[in-house]
Design an enzyme around this catalytic site. Sequence first.
Site, PDB file in Angstrom:
ATOM      1  N   LYS A  60      91.049  63.094  85.322  1.00 25.24           N
ATOM      2  CA  LYS A  60      90.882  61.710  84.779  1.00 25.24           C
ATOM      3  C   LYS A  60      91.045  60.564  85.770  1.00 25.24           C
ATOM      4  O   LYS A  60      90.416  59.702  85.707  1.00 25.24           O
ATOM      5  CB  LYS A  60      92.191  61.708  83.771  1.00 25.24           C
ATOM      6  CG  LYS A  60      91.748  62.614  82.418  1.00 25.24           C
ATOM      7  CD  LYS A  60      92.945  62.942  81.749  1.00 25.24           C
ATOM      8  CE  LYS A  60      92.801  63.617  80.577  1.00 25.24           C
ATOM      9  NZ  LYS A  60      94.096  64.195  79.496  1.00 25.24           N
ATOM     10  N   GLN A 104     100.277  63.195  79.201  1.00 24.73           N
ATOM     11  CA  GLN A 104      99.506  64.586  79.203  1.00 24.73           C
ATOM     12  C   GLN A 104     100.155  65.578  78.413  1.00 24.73           C
ATOM     13  O   GLN A 104     101.502  65.469  78.547  1.00 24.73           O
ATOM     14  CB  GLN A 104      99.217  65.065  80.800  1.00 24.73           C
ATOM     15  CG  GLN A 104      98.553  66.142  80.779  1.00 24.73           C
ATOM     16  CD  GLN A 104      97.139  66.017  80.391  1.00 24.73           C
ATOM     17  OE1 GLN A 104      96.504  64.866  80.311  1.00 24.73           O
ATOM     18  NE2 GLN A 104      96.238  66.988  79.691  1.00 24.73           N
ATOM     19  N   ASP A 127      94.855  57.333  74.238  1.00 22.63           N
ATOM     20  CA  ASP A 127      94.632  58.832  73.640  1.00 22.63           C
ATOM     21  C   ASP A 127      94.219  58.703  72.001  1.00 22.63           C
ATOM     22  O   ASP A 127      93.878  59.713  71.478  1.00 22.63           O
ATOM     23  CB  ASP A 127      95.472  59.844  73.847  1.00 22.63           C
ATOM     24  CG  ASP A 127      95.566  60.800  74.711  1.00 22.63           C
ATOM     25  OD1 ASP A 127      94.462  61.083  74.955  1.00 22.63           O
ATOM     26  OD2 ASP A 127      96.577  61.285  75.355  1.00 22.63           O
TER      27      ASP A 127
HETATM   28  N1  GUN Z   1      96.067  68.031  76.560  1.00 25.31           N
HETATM   29  C1  GUN Z   1      94.875  68.655  76.169  1.00 25.31           C
HETATM   30  N2  GUN Z   1      94.021  67.829  75.732  1.00 25.31           N
HETATM   31  C2  GUN Z   1      94.645  66.309  75.743  1.00 25.31           C
HETATM   32  C3  GUN Z   1      94.306  65.257  75.495  1.00 25.31           C
HETATM   33  O1  GUN Z   1      93.049  64.838  74.890  1.00 25.31           O
HETATM   34  N3  GUN Z   1      95.206  64.135  75.830  1.00 25.31           N
HETATM   35  C4  GUN Z   1      96.154  64.320  76.440  1.00 25.31           C
HETATM   36  N4  GUN Z   1      96.914  63.397  76.590  1.00 25.31           N
HETATM   37  N5  GUN Z   1      96.683  65.587  76.821  1.00 25.31           N
HETATM   38  C5  GUN Z   1      95.944  66.587  76.275  1.00 25.31           C
END
Ligand code: GUN
Length: 298
Positions: A60, A104, A127
């Site tokens: 990211k 996360q 998110d």
């Molecule tokens: N862990 C797995 N997929 C995601 C996601 O789309 N966002 C976040 N923050 N954590 C994740």
Amino acid sequence: MSDDAEAVSNIIDGRALAKKIEERVKERAGAFLKDVGSPPRLATVMVGEDPASQMYVRMKHRACERVGIASENANLPADAGMEGALDVIRALNSRSDVHGILVQLPLPPHLNERIVVGTVDPSKDVDGFHPMNMGNLLIGRERLVPCTPHGIIAALDEYGVELEGINAVIVGHSNVVGKPLAGMLLNRNATVTVCHVYTKDLKVHTLCADLLVVAAGVKGLVKADMVKDGVIVFDVGINTVGDKIYGDVEFDEVREKARLITPVPGGVGPMTIAMLLQHTLDAARAAEAIRRCHDGNK
Ligand code: GUN
């Protein structure tokens, strides 16, 4: 067209689509920097040292770098308590130079995920997991929505797929993919069926699908005899075996029947990250518009 060229043409190239979105975001990020004097900024919050989470967070940040979005990571120790985690989020909420916040997931089990996610300022919730953003999605007001469903909708738009009245079948009822995607497809007037681990006869449902989205986390769950000719398939599965990644769909055999299908890797994954970048830009622009409005009222 040769058989080979014909066969290749039904694969949705998630990397190419993501690149297109990234180019648009890069232009917008450049304009934002020129306009505001500082770049859009994403802050990630990670608790602990889970290698998979570390890899996702790194991806990211690298994506942010590619498009001119500044980014930073707050890495809390694995034994961080609720107050410590919430303090970090509250500090990021109050910073005007931070436009997007991403916690996360998964968090270590001693932390209450619902409270942590609910503490993120909804206007910075890139998110789309905050209950306010989820609720808005459900009543047809799509503001910041979860990235994976948004990536799927963006791909369907890009391929000109008409959603009104189609039979959409989703396998998996998670808060991250299945539930928000069901809402987004309903907002576009699809007929939506959501299957999950308690569904009695999965095949009965998948055979009706014009659009099939599989997010179950079970390698090879969907086979060719479970789909009809002309189906559009999005495979959200990420199943690691050794150093290889497999989806939830038996790709080679299902591809023979599909009008369109995403590969794993290189399908839904890149689109998800591209949408995160787009959301950060959207959040930055919205924050800037509000700031200007307040300044104008002084
Ligand atoms: N862990 C797995 N997929 C995601 C996601 O789309 N966002 C976040 N923050 N954590 C994740």
